[in-house]
Design an enzyme around this catalytic site. Sequence first.
Site, PDB file in Angstrom:
ATOM      1  N   TYR A 173       0.865  -1.183   0.000  1.00 31.96           N
ATOM      2  CA  TYR A 173       0.000   0.000   0.000  1.00 31.96           C
ATOM      3  C   TYR A 173       0.899   1.230   0.000  1.00 31.96           C
ATOM      4  CZ  TYR A 173      -3.820   3.119   1.526  1.00 31.96           C
ATOM      5  OH  TYR A 173      -4.754   4.128   1.638  1.00 31.96           O
TER       6      TYR A 173
ATOM      7  N   LYS B 189      -1.045  -1.286  -4.332  1.00 27.42           N
ATOM      8  CA  LYS B 189      -2.167  -0.342  -4.297  1.00 27.42           C
ATOM      9  C   LYS B 189      -1.567   1.045  -4.435  1.00 27.42           C
ATOM     10  CE  LYS B 189      -5.825   1.528  -1.323  1.00 27.42           C
ATOM     11  NZ  LYS B 189      -6.410   1.500   0.046  1.00 27.42           N
TER      12      LYS B 189
END
Length: 298
Positions: free
Chosen positions: A132, A160
């Site tokens: 992330y 992400k």
Amino acid sequence: MWKGVLPAVTTKFDEDGSLDHDEMLRCFRIQMDAGVDGLIACGSLGEGPMLSHEERIDVLKLCKEAAGAKPALLTVAEASTRDACALAQKAARAGADGLMVVPSTIYHTDPRETVATLRAIAQAGDLPIMIYSNRLAYRVDVTVEIMEELADDPRFVAVKESSDDIRRSTDIINRFGDRFDLLTGVDNLAFEALMVGAQGWVAGVGLAFPEETVAIWRLVQARRYDEALRIYRWFRPLLDLDVSTYLVQNIKLAEAIAIGSNERVRAPRLPLAGARRDAVERTIRAAIANRPTLPALA
């Protein structure tokens, strides 16, 4: 490995502040019925840092129950690497299909520390990992150069991308090809990211409007770009609610209005109030009043 729409679900609470298991399961099933491709538990939107490890594992288990054969991931976002590794191990024992990992939430690691932290978590959990990368919210930029250092470990399977710079998506694809699954994590850049090659969308506002979110994804995959763009243009004012300090409260209010859920949050957050609440509610109700008819999808 992970493609399509994977919403980062909210955590539901009872009036006494405990987890509302029944409401979470109902809301998660709404997502699955709309055709999402997996669920991600206890991220920023899921108030993960406000939950104990035991609560986070409970939410993960509900995601797994709702998701069935589709993946259910747990977010690991801890201040210390030791706690992150412990949570990764607990997630593995609970049957998580993977982890979405934030390097550190308090201390802003430098590149060497970022690599060491991510490698330690991967080793501890021994699960597929979605990195992330969110330099705005977490002040740690998982750059293309850092991804290159991690590329030798097959457990790092996805990114992400939430840098808020659409050029980063193209940089990742140019550097790595299909080595990492690339998912967009910024709702109001989702169409743009999908058009330059993102393979999935970690959705936020889609929790309240899952059919529209899935429709955009499927239309893009079918190269029906004009139809997807029409829905996205309608969606944009709503999607802006995800890019806010108050994203949890904004999206929980949208869920309350659109799917009949509640907007309880865990302190120190409080539900929206006053002029801010009025503005968000106007945006949600205006969108519902002009909700587009969705085209037939395969």
